[in-house]
Design an enzyme around this catalytic site. Sequence first.
Site, PDB file in Angstrom:
ATOM      1  N   GLY A 107     -44.865 -16.121 -45.032  1.00  0.00           N
ATOM      2  CA  GLY A 107     -45.138 -17.423 -46.066  1.00  0.00           C
ATOM      3  C   GLY A 107     -43.848 -18.204 -46.350  1.00  0.00           C
ATOM      4  N   ARG A 108     -42.736 -17.554 -46.228  1.00  0.00           N
ATOM      5  CA  ARG A 108     -41.586 -18.272 -46.570  1.00  0.00           C
ATOM      6  C   ARG A 108     -40.366 -17.636 -45.603  1.00  0.00           C
ATOM      7  NH1 ARG A 108     -39.245 -15.138 -51.633  1.00  0.00           N
ATOM      8  NH2 ARG A 108     -39.986 -13.000 -51.295  1.00  0.00           N
ATOM      9  N   LYS A 128     -35.247 -16.550 -44.071  1.00  0.00           N
ATOM     10  CA  LYS A 128     -36.047 -16.329 -45.323  1.00  0.00           C
ATOM     11  C   LYS A 128     -35.766 -17.420 -46.353  1.00  0.00           C
ATOM     12  CE  LYS A 128     -37.638 -12.244 -47.787  1.00  0.00           C
ATOM     13  NZ  LYS A 128     -37.579 -10.764 -47.929  1.00  0.00           N
ATOM     14  N   ARG A 198     -44.579  -5.727 -37.668  1.00  0.00           N
ATOM     15  CA  ARG A 198     -44.928  -4.858 -38.848  1.00  0.00           C
ATOM     16  C   ARG A 198     -46.250  -4.142 -38.601  1.00  0.00           C
ATOM     17  NH1 ARG A 198     -42.740  -8.070 -43.284  1.00  0.00           N
ATOM     18  NH2 ARG A 198     -41.658  -9.751 -42.236  1.00  0.00           N
ATOM     19  N   ASP A 267     -47.546  -4.426 -44.764  1.00  0.00           N
ATOM     20  CA  ASP A 267     -46.898  -5.638 -44.085  1.00  0.00           C
ATOM     21  C   ASP A 267     -45.588  -5.453 -44.266  1.00  0.00           C
ATOM     22  OD1 ASP A 267     -48.129  -5.979 -46.898  1.00  0.00           O
ATOM     23  OD2 ASP A 267     -46.591  -7.610 -46.766  1.00  0.00           O
TER      24      ASP A 267
HETATM   25  P1  AMP Z   1     -43.772  -9.671 -50.202  1.00  0.00           P
HETATM   26  O1  AMP Z   1     -44.042  -9.037 -51.267  1.00  0.00           O
HETATM   27  O2  AMP Z   1     -42.305 -10.419 -50.264  1.00  0.00           O
HETATM   28  O3  AMP Z   1     -43.685  -8.772 -48.873  1.00  0.00           O
HETATM   29  O4  AMP Z   1     -44.728 -10.747 -49.622  1.00  0.00           O
HETATM   30  C1  AMP Z   1     -46.091 -10.737 -49.291  1.00  0.00           C
HETATM   31  C2  AMP Z   1     -46.433 -12.075 -48.787  1.00  0.00           C
HETATM   32  O5  AMP Z   1     -46.547 -12.986 -49.737  1.00  0.00           O
HETATM   33  C3  AMP Z   1     -45.889 -12.451 -47.461  1.00  0.00           C
HETATM   34  O6  AMP Z   1     -46.856 -12.936 -46.462  1.00  0.00           O
HETATM   35  C4  AMP Z   1     -44.781 -13.478 -47.850  1.00  0.00           C
HETATM   36  O7  AMP Z   1     -44.580 -14.271 -47.002  1.00  0.00           O
HETATM   37  C5  AMP Z   1     -45.630 -14.200 -49.001  1.00  0.00           C
HETATM   38  N1  AMP Z   1     -44.732 -14.566 -49.997  1.00  0.00           N
HETATM   39  C6  AMP Z   1     -43.895 -14.314 -50.851  1.00  0.00           C
HETATM   40  N2  AMP Z   1     -43.271 -15.110 -51.620  1.00  0.00           N
HETATM   41  C7  AMP Z   1     -43.576 -16.369 -51.358  1.00  0.00           C
HETATM   42  C8  AMP Z   1     -43.348 -17.455 -51.563  1.00  0.00           C
HETATM   43  N3  AMP Z   1     -42.551 -17.817 -52.517  1.00  0.00           N
HETATM   44  N4  AMP Z   1     -43.883 -18.943 -50.811  1.00  0.00           N
HETATM   45  C9  AMP Z   1     -44.688 -18.390 -49.666  1.00  0.00           C
HETATM   46  N5  AMP Z   1     -45.333 -17.212 -49.527  1.00  0.00           N
HETATM   47  C10 AMP Z   1     -44.462 -16.121 -50.017  1.00  0.00           C
HETATM   48 MG    MG Z   2     -43.247  -8.765 -47.206  1.00  0.00          MG
END
Ligand code: AMP
Ligand code: MG
Length: 503
Positions: A107-108, A128, A198, A267
Amino acid sequence: MAKVETVVLHKVMAGRTLETLSFDNTYARLPQAFYARVNPTPFSTVPYLIHANPVAADLIDLDPEQLTRPEFAALFGGSALAPGMEPLAMLYSGHQFGVYVPQLGDGRAILLGETKNDRGDRWDLHLKGAGLTPFSRDGDGRAVLRSTIREYLCCAAMQGLGIPTTQALCLVGSDDKVYREQVETGAMLVRMAPSHVRFGTFEVFYYRKQHEQLRTLADYVIDQHFSHLRDVADKYARFFADVVERTAKLIAQWQAIGWAHGVMNTDNMSILGLTLDYGPYGFMDDYDAGFICNHSDHNGRYAFNQQPYIGLWNLSCLAQALLPLAEKEALKAGLEAYQPLFDQEYQKRMRAKFGLVEAQPEDNELIRDFMGLLQGSHADYTIVFRELGTFSTEENATNDTMREHFLNRERFDEWAARYRDRLRSEGSRDDERRDRVDRVNPKYVLRNYLAQTAIEKAQTKDFSEIDRLFTLLHDPFSDQPGMESYALPPPNWGKHLAVSCSS
Ligand code: AMP
Ligand code: MG
């Protein structure tokens, strides 16, 4: 400006430039269902290099002189692309806090491309904080300076400790505002790994009943990363067994060093058994088996002492996703191997921490009782283990420096006598053992408050503390002159800092 020459390199650089880095994007050759093609979104302000990692640069044969070029910050700050890069966001899903979420994906983060070094190793370069992708959901696609510093430094710390991890090539800052609980600034980090696949990458195709894609993914991963299994009859089950082994060994290392991941969703589990996705992680200060580092983890699902079990739980999700490809019994056998593999690795690592060379039946109890003493006294995990190096087996030794960490001194004395006898039983020599245990019990770890200090300075554009910690953590086992204060327990303000997923 960034400093890049502080770390001694492993070898003389092969010396590729940004222009001669070549890209070979195998993931982009997979079916379109695996990803979305998307370019990074540049910051609206000029990105600047905060820090670059010459050790990671070495892995891709990039000459360290390249790291200070403005083009480097532009390329890895999302403002430019190199020829041959084919940026894409990878699709995956996963179980978050035990609940299946059908679509997650990068997502980012954006996979810029893959580059091969002269030794033939392939590295994904993953940016990232690179802006919105079709998988951003409600997010803004950005990462804040705070969280990228935490990831950058922890990758360096894990690398220094010898724990499998993704690598961080560089940290690029900006003056762009990013809105979290408060206004922060955006930053980007280049993460490197041989693969970013993953557990959740498999789950997404399983739950979508896209078994052809599932097979394509498994074949791709085996071909690229488990090539010894390419032509084996039960290759999918064997592949799973390998992932089980890597995961068990990884988590045993986390447990031995006193580190909690904080968000062990499927994930965030690397198919290669690397520590992946640094968020609200924590090195333990005072020992508490139930340590919860993630402020948002109200039920302690990802507490320190739950990690070995969660590893198994996550592997069972992966096993399920592989059901269309492998015999159920074979996958079950893979899962059943987890606990013994974990125990074996954990015991091996703990014995090493205590300087025990032989394996004796009473060792588990000796180790367990020590952990009980630590728990009862909430003694500092890193400091006490480091002090094991000073343990004297002399007849009248009282081992006072260690003893002072424990509230129940009598119980410590009783334990110390057992430990002394155990060491003597294998003819352990104090001076020789000290050198050995000092190579496994680090003096310096990335305590939360140390990262916080670096973050607060960086927020005023003083990046010196990032550099200092980066250099320190590169060699956490050696006494480093002038750095004594970095080995102390946290000051009061830094004891229970709240760290959560919002990054
Ligand atoms: P994480 O908890 O960092 O592993 O993220 C879980 C999911 O949320 C993943 O698909 C990330 O890409 C998405 N995600 C986390 N932060 C953001 C953000 N600021 N913008 C877009 N997607 C995000
Ligand atoms: Mg993640």
